[in-house]
Structure formats: structure tokens, C-alpha cells
Design a protein around this motif. Structure first.
Motif, short mmCIF file in Angstrom:
data_model
loop_
_atom_site.label_atom_id
_atom_site.label_comp_id
_atom_site.label_asym_id
_atom_site.label_seq_id
_atom_site.Cartn_x
_atom_site.Cartn_y
_atom_site.Cartn_z
N THR A 27 -10.43 32.13 11.13
CA THR A 27 -9.26 31.24 11.15
C THR A 27 -9.71 29.80 11.07
OG1 THR A 27 -8.04 32.82 12.50
CG2 THR A 27 -7.21 30.57 12.43
N SER A 28 -9.19 29.08 10.09
CA SER A 28 -9.57 27.67 9.91
C SER A 28 -8.68 26.81 10.80
CB SER A 28 -9.40 27.26 8.45
OG SER A 28 -9.76 25.91 8.28
N GLY A 29 -8.94 26.89 12.08
CA GLY A 29 -8.10 26.14 12.99
C GLY A 29 -8.86 25.67 14.19
N GLN A 30 -10.18 25.43 14.00
CA GLN A 30 -10.99 25.01 15.13
C GLN A 30 -10.44 23.72 15.73
OE1 GLN A 30 -12.13 25.04 11.95
NE2 GLN A 30 -13.63 23.44 11.57
N LEU A 31 -10.68 23.56 17.02
CA LEU A 31 -10.20 22.37 17.71
C LEU A 31 -10.90 21.13 17.14
CD1 LEU A 31 -10.12 23.74 21.36
CD2 LEU A 31 -8.33 23.77 19.62
N ASN A 158 -14.19 46.29 25.03
CA ASN A 158 -12.84 46.42 24.45
C ASN A 158 -12.97 46.82 22.99
OD1 ASN A 158 -12.82 43.95 22.64
ND2 ASN A 158 -13.14 42.95 24.61
N ASN A 159 -11.83 47.10 22.38
CA ASN A 159 -11.82 47.56 20.99
C ASN A 159 -11.32 46.51 20.01
OD1 ASN A 159 -12.77 50.25 21.53
ND2 ASN A 159 -10.75 50.74 22.35
N GLU A 160 -11.36 45.25 20.41
CA GLU A 160 -10.89 44.18 19.51
C GLU A 160 -11.89 43.86 18.41
OE1 GLU A 160 -8.22 40.95 20.94
OE2 GLU A 160 -9.23 41.35 22.84
N ASN A 161 -13.15 44.27 18.61
CA ASN A 161 -14.21 44.01 17.62
C ASN A 161 -14.24 42.54 17.22
OD1 ASN A 161 -15.06 46.75 17.49
ND2 ASN A 161 -13.29 47.20 16.19
N MET A 162 -14.21 41.70 18.23
CA MET A 162 -14.16 40.26 18.00
C MET A 162 -15.49 39.61 18.37
SD MET A 162 -11.35 37.50 19.45
CE MET A 162 -10.06 38.17 18.40
N LEU A 163 -15.90 38.66 17.56
CA LEU A 163 -17.07 37.83 17.83
C LEU A 163 -16.67 36.38 17.69
CD1 LEU A 163 -20.00 39.60 15.93
CD2 LEU A 163 -19.60 39.55 18.40
N PRO A 164 -17.42 35.49 18.31
CA PRO A 164 -17.13 34.07 18.11
C PRO A 164 -17.91 33.49 16.94
CG PRO A 164 -18.76 34.30 19.82
CD PRO A 164 -18.42 35.70 19.37
N VAL A 165 -17.30 32.57 16.22
CA VAL A 165 -18.10 31.67 15.42
C VAL A 165 -19.00 30.95 16.42
CG1 VAL A 165 -18.04 29.56 14.02
CG2 VAL A 165 -16.29 31.33 13.70
N PRO A 166 -20.30 30.81 16.15
CA PRO A 166 -21.16 30.15 17.13
C PRO A 166 -20.90 28.65 17.19
CG PRO A 166 -22.42 30.71 15.18
CD PRO A 166 -21.06 31.32 15.00
N ALA A 167 -19.71 28.34 17.67
CA ALA A 167 -19.26 26.94 17.72
C ALA A 167 -19.79 26.25 18.97
CB ALA A 167 -17.74 26.89 17.71
N SER A 178 -15.24 15.41 22.10
CA SER A 178 -15.87 14.26 21.48
C SER A 178 -16.75 14.64 20.29
CB SER A 178 -16.69 13.47 22.51
OG SER A 178 -17.72 14.28 23.05
N ALA A 179 -17.08 15.91 20.15
CA ALA A 179 -17.87 16.37 19.01
C ALA A 179 -17.64 17.86 18.81
CB ALA A 179 -19.35 16.09 19.22
N VAL A 180 -17.67 18.29 17.55
CA VAL A 180 -17.47 19.70 17.19
C VAL A 180 -18.53 20.11 16.18
CG1 VAL A 180 -15.92 21.39 16.13
CG2 VAL A 180 -14.97 19.56 17.54
N PHE A 181 -19.17 21.22 16.44
CA PHE A 181 -20.09 21.85 15.48
C PHE A 181 -19.57 23.27 15.26
CE2 PHE A 181 -22.38 18.67 17.88
CZ PHE A 181 -23.03 17.95 16.89
#
Length: 199
Positions: A27-31, A158-167, A178-181
Motif C-alpha cells: 500500500t502506497s500510503g506510508q506515513l 496468525n493466518n494473515e500472512n503479513m510482513l512489514p516493509v522494513p520501514a 521527522s524522517a522516513v525510510f
């Protein structure tokens, strides 16, 4: 795990993981920089409360999302942060790491990386969703992971099979970002120099 199996898995981690699909639908909606960071209180793998707002009162917080103890890229990155804690602390900042894994797997990460900062087990994906870093793996990618011995359902509970973008988000004392990677390619992480320059 015997020595042969350990060496075999390390070889897979070094070579095979690089071939796993990383171009997932994210999802292209990062903070964004300047937005207010979602406040939370959560438990680390030891069961201790981690209160983000309380931590920011003492200085900036580097909030790092990582995929799991099975990810060599994540372990190497967390280790590099730990090795640079003197530089980070010298800027009055601290680090908090977040993983969707169960507490026992987060504890394995701590043992592998020797980190002194909190590692939060976000097994319900609450924080991944709050910080818009989570994405759901496609079936084909799940099969690839299982072929390498990675069962996300068991690892994450759980069964959501979700991972994070390594943000990575840097949050200031006003709870502002103040900064986002943020990079969908899990092999790309901000350097310690980049982080320190933003503190």
C-alpha cells in the motif's frame, strides 16, 4: 540443528533469500514527514511495556520494522544499529524494533543480534497497520518461503500472512515524524550515518 544443516541454511539465507520475490503489492500510503506518529503502548518480548510517547519525552525514537528472526538482512541491520548505539545515544535518541512475530521468535532475534533496545512482538499486526507498513504475501511467495522452511502462520501466530516493509521512522519529542525510510525491497535499509544525520 547439526552443523551441516546450519551451514546449508546459512547458504540459503545468503543466496536463496535474494531470489525470493520482494516486489509485493505494498500500500502506497506510508506515513509522511511532518505527520503525527500514532501513539502506542505495547509489550516487548520480555513482557515489558513500551510507551512510545513516554520515550519521545526523553529524545527522538528510531522506530524500525523488521520481518523476523529468520531474515538475515534484518538481523544484520539490527546488529549494525546495536553496534552504533553509542552514536545514536550521543544524539539523545533510542531505538525500538517491531516485528510481527510471536514473542519467542522476537527473543531469538535478540539473542542473535545482542541488541539492548526493546523488540516489540506485534503478533496481531496492530502496529504494522497503524504505521502502514504491512502487506500481505501472495500465495506463490508463501510457497517460496515454506520451501525455505519459513512458515509465517507459525512464526507470527496468525493466518494473515503479513510482513512489514522494513520501514524506519524517526519520531521527535512532539510525536512528529521527522524522517522516513520506506523501501519495498527488503534488502535496502538506511545506513546508520543517514539515521544519525537526521537526529
Amino acid at each position: 540443528m547439526n552443523k551441516f544443516k546450519a551451514l546449508f541454511f546459512i547458504s540459503l539465507a545468503a543466496v536463496g533469500f535474494a531470489n525470493l520475490s520482494f516486489a509485493q503489492t505494498v500500500t502506497s500510503g506510508q506515513l509522511k514527514v511532518g505527520s503525527t506518529a500514532p501513539s502506542f503502548t505495547a509489550k516487548d518480548y520480555r513482557g515489558r511495556n513500551v510507551d512510545l510517547k513516554a520515550m519521545t519525552q526523553k529524545g527522538k525514537v528510531i522506530l524500525v520494522f523488521y520481518r523476523g528472526q529468520w531474515c538475515p538482512y534484518c538481523n544484520r541491520y539490527l546488529s549494525s544499529l546495536q553496534d552504533s548505539m553509542q552514536l545514536i545515544a550521543g544524539k539523545g535518541a533510542t531505538v525500538v524494533a517491531i516485528s510481527p512475530e510471536m514473542p519467542d521468535n522476537a527473543e531469538k532475534t535478540a539473542a542473535k543480534t545482542k541488541v539492548s533496545f526493546p523488540i516489540i512482538s506485534d503478533a496481531g499486526n496492530r502496529l504494522l497497520k497503524m504505521y502502514k507498513t504491512g502487506y500481505t504475501l501472495e500465495d506463490a511467495t508463501l510457497k517460496q518461503y515454506k520451501a525455505y522452511g519459513i512458515d509465517l502462520s507459525k512464526a507470527n501466530g496468525n493466518n494473515e500472512n503479513m510482513l512489514p516493509v522494513p520501514a524506519t521512522y524517526i519520531i521527535d519529542q512532539n510525536m512528529k515524524i521527522s524522517a522516513v525510510f520506506y523501501d519495498a525491497d527488503y534488502r535496502n535499509r538506511p545506513s546508520v550515518r543517514q539515521l544519525v544525520n537526521e537526529l
